[in-house]
Motif scaffolding. Structure first.
Motif, PDB file in Angstrom:
ATOM      1  N   ARG A   1      -1.521  -0.167  -7.193  1.00  0.00           N
ATOM      2  CA  ARG A   1      -1.972  -0.340  -6.037  1.00  0.00           C
ATOM      3  C   ARG A   1      -3.183  -0.094  -5.561  1.00  0.00           C
ATOM      4  NH1 ARG A   1       1.582   4.350  -6.384  1.00  0.00           N
ATOM      5  NH2 ARG A   1      -0.009   6.160  -5.906  1.00  0.00           N
ATOM      6  N   PRO A   2      -3.682  -0.919  -4.744  1.00  0.00           N
ATOM      7  CA  PRO A   2      -2.986  -1.805  -3.722  1.00  0.00           C
ATOM      8  C   PRO A   2      -2.828  -3.107  -4.661  1.00  0.00           C
ATOM      9  CG  PRO A   2      -5.368  -1.880  -3.239  1.00  0.00           C
ATOM     10  CD  PRO A   2      -5.265  -0.734  -4.367  1.00  0.00           C
TER      11      PRO A   2
ATOM     12  N   LYS B   1      -8.063  -0.536   2.258  1.00  0.00           N
ATOM     13  CA  LYS B   1      -7.744  -0.979   3.747  1.00  0.00           C
ATOM     14  C   LYS B   1      -9.043  -0.870   4.514  1.00  0.00           C
ATOM     15  CE  LYS B   1      -4.427   1.187   6.101  1.00  0.00           C
ATOM     16  NZ  LYS B   1      -3.271   1.854   6.738  1.00  0.00           N
TER      17      LYS B   1
ATOM     18  N   LEU C   1       0.916  -1.302  -0.062  1.00  0.00           N
ATOM     19  CA  LEU C   1       0.016  -0.036  -0.008  1.00  0.00           C
ATOM     20  C   LEU C   1       0.814   1.275   0.022  1.00  0.00           C
ATOM     21  CD1 LEU C   1      -2.339  -1.213   2.670  1.00  0.00           C
ATOM     22  CD2 LEU C   1      -3.070  -1.286   0.361  1.00  0.00           C
TER      23      LEU C   1
ATOM     24  N   CYS D   1      -5.920   2.892  -1.981  1.00  0.00           N
ATOM     25  CA  CYS D   1      -5.354   2.080  -0.837  1.00  0.00           C
ATOM     26  C   CYS D   1      -6.066   2.286   0.512  1.00  0.00           C
ATOM     27  CB  CYS D   1      -3.726   2.440  -0.730  1.00  0.00           C
ATOM     28  SG  CYS D   1      -2.712   2.243  -2.113  1.00  0.00           S
TER      29      CYS D   1
ATOM     30  N   GLU E   1       0.786  -5.082   6.161  1.00  0.00           N
ATOM     31  CA  GLU E   1       0.883  -3.736   5.324  1.00  0.00           C
ATOM     32  C   GLU E   1       2.367  -3.626   4.970  1.00  0.00           C
ATOM     33  OE1 GLU E   1      -0.121   0.673   5.329  1.00  0.00           O
ATOM     34  OE2 GLU E   1      -1.243  -0.509   6.442  1.00  0.00           O
TER      35      GLU E   1
END
Length: 119
Positions: free
Chosen positions: A96-97, A19, A8, A15, A31
């Motif tokens: 990402r993520p 989460k 992340l 991201c 992480e």
């Protein structure tokens, strides 16, 4: 469910959404800051092979590094080895993520893909 690894970037809105989704769905994750600790070339090769995706899908096409290097036009002529070298050299180039676990890999955040892979 085993713990997943999530690469992340804390300044990335996508991201943060991922989460929040993992927290709300009880997904345990480790992480790793993708910019400070990008995956190695060999890790990337494994993730790419596990994902079944085109390697180009691993590039963060909306990122500044991608645009500055003019990769839109250069990627089509690059070998997979060159692409893996490039991704491993700069965490900001990786979409990402990047979430890995149980032999599965997701790149980016789409809720339906997250549901399928991680629930």
């Amino acid at each position: 469910m085993t713990e997943v690894t999530a690469y992340l970037y804390n300044k990335c809105g996508t991201c943060r959404k991922a989460k929040k989704w993992m927290d709300e769905n009880g997904i345990t994750y480790r992480e790793i800051p993708i910019v400070d600790e990008p995956p190695t070339k060999e890790q990337l090769r494994t993730y790419w092979q596990q994902s079944g995706l085109d390697l180009r899908k691993f590039f963060n096409t909306s990122g500044q590094s991608y645009r500055e290097r003019g990769l839109k036009d250069r990627l089509k002529d690059m070998s997979e080895e060159e692409m893996l070298d490039l991704l491993a050299s700069d965490g900001k180039l990786i979409k990402r993520p990047l979430i890995i676990g149980n032999g599965k890999v997701t790149v980016g955040f789409k809720e339906d893909e997250m549901e399928q892979a991680w629930k």
